[in-house]
Design a protein around this motif. Structure first.
Motif, PDB file in Angstrom:
ATOM      1  N   GLN A  90     -39.899  10.631 -12.352  1.00 20.80           N
ATOM      2  CA  GLN A  90     -40.188   9.544 -13.285  1.00 20.80           C
ATOM      3  C   GLN A  90     -41.525   8.866 -12.997  1.00 20.80           C
ATOM      4  N   ASP A  91     -42.118   9.141 -11.822  1.00 16.65           N
ATOM      5  CA  ASP A  91     -43.415   8.554 -11.468  1.00 16.65           C
ATOM      6  C   ASP A  91     -44.568   9.535 -11.645  1.00 16.65           C
ATOM      7  N   ARG A  92     -44.274  10.756 -12.080  1.00 15.16           N
ATOM      8  CA  ARG A  92     -45.341  11.754 -12.251  1.00 15.16           C
ATOM      9  C   ARG A  92     -46.066  11.511 -13.577  1.00 15.16           C
ATOM     10  N   ASN A  93     -46.870  10.510 -13.562  1.00 15.31           N
ATOM     11  CA  ASN A  93     -47.656  10.109 -14.716  1.00 15.31           C
ATOM     12  C   ASN A  93     -49.047   9.762 -14.198  1.00 15.31           C
ATOM     13  N   CYS A  94     -50.087  10.341 -14.788  1.00 11.16           N
ATOM     14  CA  CYS A  94     -51.437  10.165 -14.255  1.00 11.16           C
ATOM     15  C   CYS A  94     -51.901   8.712 -14.283  1.00 11.16           C
ATOM     16  N   LEU A  95     -51.474   7.954 -15.279  1.00 13.92           N
ATOM     17  CA  LEU A  95     -51.835   6.539 -15.318  1.00 13.92           C
ATOM     18  C   LEU A  95     -51.178   5.774 -14.171  1.00 13.92           C
ATOM     19  N   ILE A  96     -49.877   5.968 -14.003  1.00 14.56           N
ATOM     20  CA  ILE A  96     -49.167   5.286 -12.921  1.00 14.56           C
ATOM     21  C   ILE A  96     -49.757   5.655 -11.573  1.00 14.56           C
ATOM     22  N   LEU A  97     -50.004   6.942 -11.365  1.00 18.18           N
ATOM     23  CA  LEU A  97     -50.545   7.401 -10.089  1.00 18.18           C
ATOM     24  C   LEU A  97     -51.952   6.873  -9.855  1.00 18.18           C
ATOM     25  N   MET A 146     -42.350   0.979 -22.575  1.00 15.65           N
ATOM     26  CA  MET A 146     -41.913   0.845 -21.187  1.00 15.65           C
ATOM     27  C   MET A 146     -43.028   1.204 -20.224  1.00 15.65           C
ATOM     28  N   LEU A 147     -43.787   2.249 -20.545  1.00 15.19           N
ATOM     29  CA  LEU A 147     -44.899   2.640 -19.680  1.00 15.19           C
ATOM     30  C   LEU A 147     -45.950   1.535 -19.646  1.00 15.19           C
ATOM     31  N   LEU A 148     -46.285   0.992 -20.806  1.00 13.99           N
ATOM     32  CA  LEU A 148     -47.264  -0.095 -20.856  1.00 13.99           C
ATOM     33  C   LEU A 148     -46.772  -1.309 -20.069  1.00 13.99           C
ATOM     34  N   LYS A 149     -45.507  -1.656 -20.242  1.00 15.96           N
ATOM     35  CA  LYS A 149     -44.950  -2.812 -19.531  1.00 15.96           C
ATOM     36  C   LYS A 149     -44.998  -2.591 -18.019  1.00 15.96           C
ATOM     37  N   ARG A 150     -44.672  -1.390 -17.585  1.00 20.87           N
ATOM     38  CA  ARG A 150     -44.680  -1.109 -16.151  1.00 20.87           C
ATOM     39  C   ARG A 150     -46.104  -1.177 -15.589  1.00 20.87           C
ATOM     40  N   LEU A 151     -47.067  -0.593 -16.290  1.00 20.03           N
ATOM     41  CA  LEU A 151     -48.445  -0.614 -15.820  1.00 20.03           C
ATOM     42  C   LEU A 151     -48.985  -2.040 -15.728  1.00 20.03           C
ATOM     43  N   ARG A 152     -48.674  -2.846 -16.733  1.00 15.53           N
ATOM     44  CA  ARG A 152     -49.161  -4.227 -16.726  1.00 15.53           C
ATOM     45  C   ARG A 152     -48.497  -5.035 -15.616  1.00 15.53           C
ATOM     46  N   ALA A 153     -47.256  -4.704 -15.292  1.00 13.58           N
ATOM     47  CA  ALA A 153     -46.540  -5.435 -14.253  1.00 13.58           C
ATOM     48  C   ALA A 153     -46.995  -5.039 -12.852  1.00 13.58           C
ATOM     49  N   GLU A 154     -47.353  -3.771 -12.666  1.00 14.60           N
ATOM     50  CA  GLU A 154     -47.618  -3.260 -11.327  1.00 14.60           C
ATOM     51  C   GLU A 154     -49.094  -3.199 -10.948  1.00 14.60           C
ATOM     52  N   SER A 155     -49.992  -3.375 -11.904  1.00 13.89           N
ATOM     53  CA  SER A 155     -51.413  -3.207 -11.579  1.00 13.89           C
ATOM     54  C   SER A 155     -52.290  -4.237 -12.275  1.00 13.89           C
ATOM     55  N   GLU A 156     -52.922  -5.073 -11.487  1.00 17.50           N
ATOM     56  CA  GLU A 156     -53.887  -6.026 -12.035  1.00 17.50           C
ATOM     57  C   GLU A 156     -55.105  -5.287 -12.590  1.00 17.50           C
ATOM     58  N   GLU A 157     -55.485  -4.182 -11.931  1.00 15.80           N
ATOM     59  CA  GLU A 157     -56.613  -3.381 -12.417  1.00 15.80           C
ATOM     60  C   GLU A 157     -56.339  -2.854 -13.825  1.00 15.80           C
ATOM     61  N   PHE A 158     -55.102  -2.403 -14.055  1.00 12.96           N
ATOM     62  CA  PHE A 158     -54.780  -1.917 -15.400  1.00 12.96           C
ATOM     63  C   PHE A 158     -54.821  -3.060 -16.406  1.00 12.96           C
ATOM     64  N   ARG A 159     -54.269  -4.210 -16.043  1.00 10.63           N
ATOM     65  CA  ARG A 159     -54.275  -5.344 -16.967  1.00 10.63           C
ATOM     66  C   ARG A 159     -55.700  -5.691 -17.389  1.00 10.63           C
ATOM     67  N   GLU A 160     -56.623  -5.671 -16.436  1.00 10.95           N
ATOM     68  CA  GLU A 160     -58.013  -5.978 -16.749  1.00 10.95           C
ATOM     69  C   GLU A 160     -58.614  -4.916 -17.666  1.00 10.95           C
TER      70      GLU A 160
END
Length: 293
Positions: free
Chosen positions: A151-158, A198-212
């Motif tokens: 479930q974590d094998r996603n290039c954005l998440i990684l 869900m992917l967008l929500k997770r990225l925004r929650a886990e990464s300040e760099e992504f939010r920016e």
């Protein structure tokens, strides 16, 4: 299985998993007065970002609606493996929107093509950057991908959260911005789909760099590009990235990395040899364990 039976099975399953997860496994202190085996209900609720009363009703098999976002959060909080996660969604009568270990679009023929491309790294991705399948060289290029949960094998998440993957990308900030911009462009056609949200929500929650990066509202299309990776086993490799689209629309694609120079070619061949040796060793160990059993 009737809806009522499913609710009771779901309640029993959640209780069982909660009672078999220790506080230490999820980073919580045990404390001296703990009598409950495993986690308390309020701790699961806190880890899943849901109300305690609502979670209690869920364990009591009350007739309440459960969204896929909440099921995903519960699966993560309770450290469910792929089979347990699938069981959770089935009991809830919901479809898991995250990438599975197997995907209908990943045929044996596609896996055969990935293998034949070795020693060049290659993988199959969808437009959400989920890694659906990959060959052995790709599996060791940026990190030990076999060790990453499906479930974590996603290039954005990684690229935004996985330390080893991030350290392997030479121009990390540029790559992150481009990926966020491509993701925004692709998401325009999937705004109402739970998996994308869900992917967008997770990225925004886990990464300040992504939010920016996301707040820049940049949009770009996919294109071929020269990339550099700093692999921990063989060093710097320079490759030409090409997307081979598997459908008329910009959906699933085969991502290939062809060495841009002779040094990179030799290093990828060495990396492939390591991957083959590791796969052979893993197979031998599994076979030995099967014999002992």
């Amino acid at each position: 299985m009737t809806t009522e039976v499913r609710r009771h099975e779901l309640a029993a399953f959640l209780r069982h998993r909660r009672e078999h997860i220790s506080p230490e496994q999820v980073g919580l202190p045990r404390g001296r007065r703990r009598r409950t085996p495993g986690l308390r209900r309020e701790e699961v609720a806190q880890l899943s970002a849901v109300g305690v009363t609502w979670y209690t009703w869920l364990e009591q098999a009350r007739p309440i609606q459960v969204s896929v976002q909440v099921l995903d959060a519960l699966a993560r909080a309770l450290r469910l493996d792929a089979n347990e996660r699938a069981h959770l969604f089935q009991l809830a009568g919901a479809v898991d929107p995250t990438p599975a270990t197997s995907c209908p679009s990943v045929t044996e023929a596609m896996r055969g093509v990935l293998e034949q491309l070795e020693p060049y790294p290659a993988c199959l991705q969808n437009s959400r950057y989920d890694i659906l399948a990959y060959n052995r060289t790709y599996g060791m290029l940026l990190c030990d991908l076999d060790a990453v949960p499906a479930q974590d094998r996603n290039c954005l998440i990684l690229s935004y959260t996985h330390d080893e993957w991030r350290s392997s990308i030479v121009h990390l900030e540029e790559v992150q911005r481009l990926m966020a911009a491509r993701f925004r462009a692709a998401m325009a056609g999937h705004l109402g789909e739970p998996a994308w949200k869900m992917l967008l929500k997770r990225l925004r929650a886990e990464s300040e760099e992504f939010r920016e990066a996301w707040e820049r509202h940049e949009v770009v299309a996919h294109r071929s590009k020269r990339k550099q990776f700093l692999n921990r086993h063989v060093g710097l490799v320079t490759v030409d990235h090409t997307d081979l689209w598997l459908a008329p629309e910009a959906g699933p694609r085969m991502v290939t990395y062809v060495p841009a120079d002779e040094v990179s070619r030799e290093r990828l061949e060495r990396l492939h040899a390591m991957a083959v040796a590791r796969a052979r060793h893993t197979g031998e160990v599994s076979a030995a364990q099967g014999t002992m059993e």
